[in-house]
Design a protein around this motif. Structure first.
Motif, mmCIF file in Angstrom:
data_model
loop_
_atom_site.group_PDB
_atom_site.id
_atom_site.type_symbol
_atom_site.label_atom_id
_atom_site.label_comp_id
_atom_site.label_asym_id
_atom_site.label_seq_id
_atom_site.Cartn_x
_atom_site.Cartn_y
_atom_site.Cartn_z
ATOM 1 N N GLN A 1 2.136 1.453 -3.549
ATOM 2 C CA GLN A 1 1.112 1.168 -4.565
ATOM 3 C C GLN A 1 1.624 0.207 -5.642
ATOM 4 O O GLN A 1 1.341 0.363 -6.833
ATOM 5 N N GLU A 2 2.362 -0.819 -5.209
ATOM 6 C CA GLU A 2 2.855 -1.817 -6.167
ATOM 7 C C GLU A 2 2.345 -3.209 -5.781
ATOM 8 O O GLU A 2 2.075 -3.484 -4.604
ATOM 9 N N ARG A 3 2.204 -4.051 -6.778
ATOM 10 C CA ARG A 3 1.785 -5.432 -6.551
ATOM 11 C C ARG A 3 2.995 -6.345 -6.762
ATOM 12 O O ARG A 3 3.631 -6.312 -7.825
ATOM 13 N N TYR B 1 0.813 -1.217 0.000
ATOM 14 C CA TYR B 1 0.000 0.000 0.000
ATOM 15 C C TYR B 1 0.850 1.272 0.000
ATOM 16 O O TYR B 1 0.476 2.281 -0.611
#
Length: 278
Positions: free
Chosen positions: A143-145, A140
């Motif tokens: 903001q990366e997966r 979070y």
């Protein structure tokens, strides 16, 4: 080529099948068994056999599932901002990668050991369901997966201190390591002491299994404790006949502190041996 054990680790046929099945299914292998039966060592030897990296996550009562993914070091960022460090403008400098993140992004398929999962809070296994199933998670702060390059080989150990949730168990391949019989124990001992005298080993194993068979004993000696005991017997050059002294006053084997770990078991064993010899 499947896992068949190593020169340092004797794996039963059932354990070999379990390891290879879990690898084929790409599911975590949940290993249970008495303490000291080689659950943790299995992961170490599997990584060695596959010539790959081993990532070890040792679980404590305070461990949270989030720590396996990543942790955000807000304290360091605050300190750096007070010192005027330019690193504070990039939040990724303060993201500490956990063992799952390291396993997901490894260049070569690693072995990931989640050791003694039953020590953690009851919700700990459930908190890892999605990550172990989908092999991905979201960061979070940046903001990366994070998505696994390949599914790591996951070995999870438990000493059965608490029940694990059904939803978690459903996603694992399960195996219980049975305590070795005498012949398998000889093979294990041979790995550690290839030159041990046969008569010493015969009588040591007889004494060892005699202690394990005592009804009411609180802490049965394990495989690792037998290895420790034999190491002491060999180092002190204890003769084999000392291990079967018929004198009731010497009911306990020499250096018994390597096998019996509390006073209740010592008193119980002494009492039973005294009664048997009368």
């Amino acid at each position: 080529m499947g896992f068949t054990g190593t020169k340092n680790y004797i794996a039963s046929k059932e354990l070999q099948l379990a390891v290879n099945a879990a690898i084929t299914l790409e599911k975590p292998l949940l290993i249970k068994g008495e303490p000291g039966t080689g659950k943790t060592m299995l992961a170490e030897e599997l990584a060695s056999a596959l010539d790959t990296d081993l990532l070890q996550w040792h679980i404590k009562s305070t461990t949270k599932a989030q720590q396996g993914l990543y942790e955000y070091d807000a304290v360091s960022r605050l300190r750096d901002s007070q010192l005027g460090d330019d690193r504070v403008h990039d939040i990724s400098n303060y993201i500490v990668k956990g063992k799952l993140w390291q396993a997901f992004t490894a260049g070569k398929r690693p072995v990931l050991l989640i050791d003694e999962i039953d020590k953690a809070d009851i919700e700990f296994p459930n908190d890892l369901l999605l990550e172990l199933d989908k092999m991905e998670f979201f960061v979070y702060e940046t903001q990366e997966r994070v998505v696994a390059k390949q599914r790591p080989i996951v070995i999870i150990t438990s000493n059965n201190e608490k029940e694990l949730p059904d939803a978690f168990l459903r996603r694992c391949f399960f195996h219980y390591i049975q305590f070795p019989e005498a012949e398998e124990m000889r093979q294990i001992v041979d790995v550690h002491f290839p030159n041990i005298k046969k008569d010493l080993l015969d009588k040591a194993l007889s004494s060892f299994f005699q202690i394990r068979d005592v009804n009411g004993i609180k802490k049965k000696p394990s495989t690792s404790e037998l290895i420790d005991w034999l190491k002491l017997l060999v180092a002190d050059d204890i003769p084999a006949d000392v291990l079967q002294d018929n004198d009731a006053k010497n009911a306990l084997p020499p250096l018994y502190g390597a096998l019996l770990k509390n006073e209740q078991d010592i008193h119980l064993f002494e009492k039973l041996m005294f009664m048997a010899r009368r």
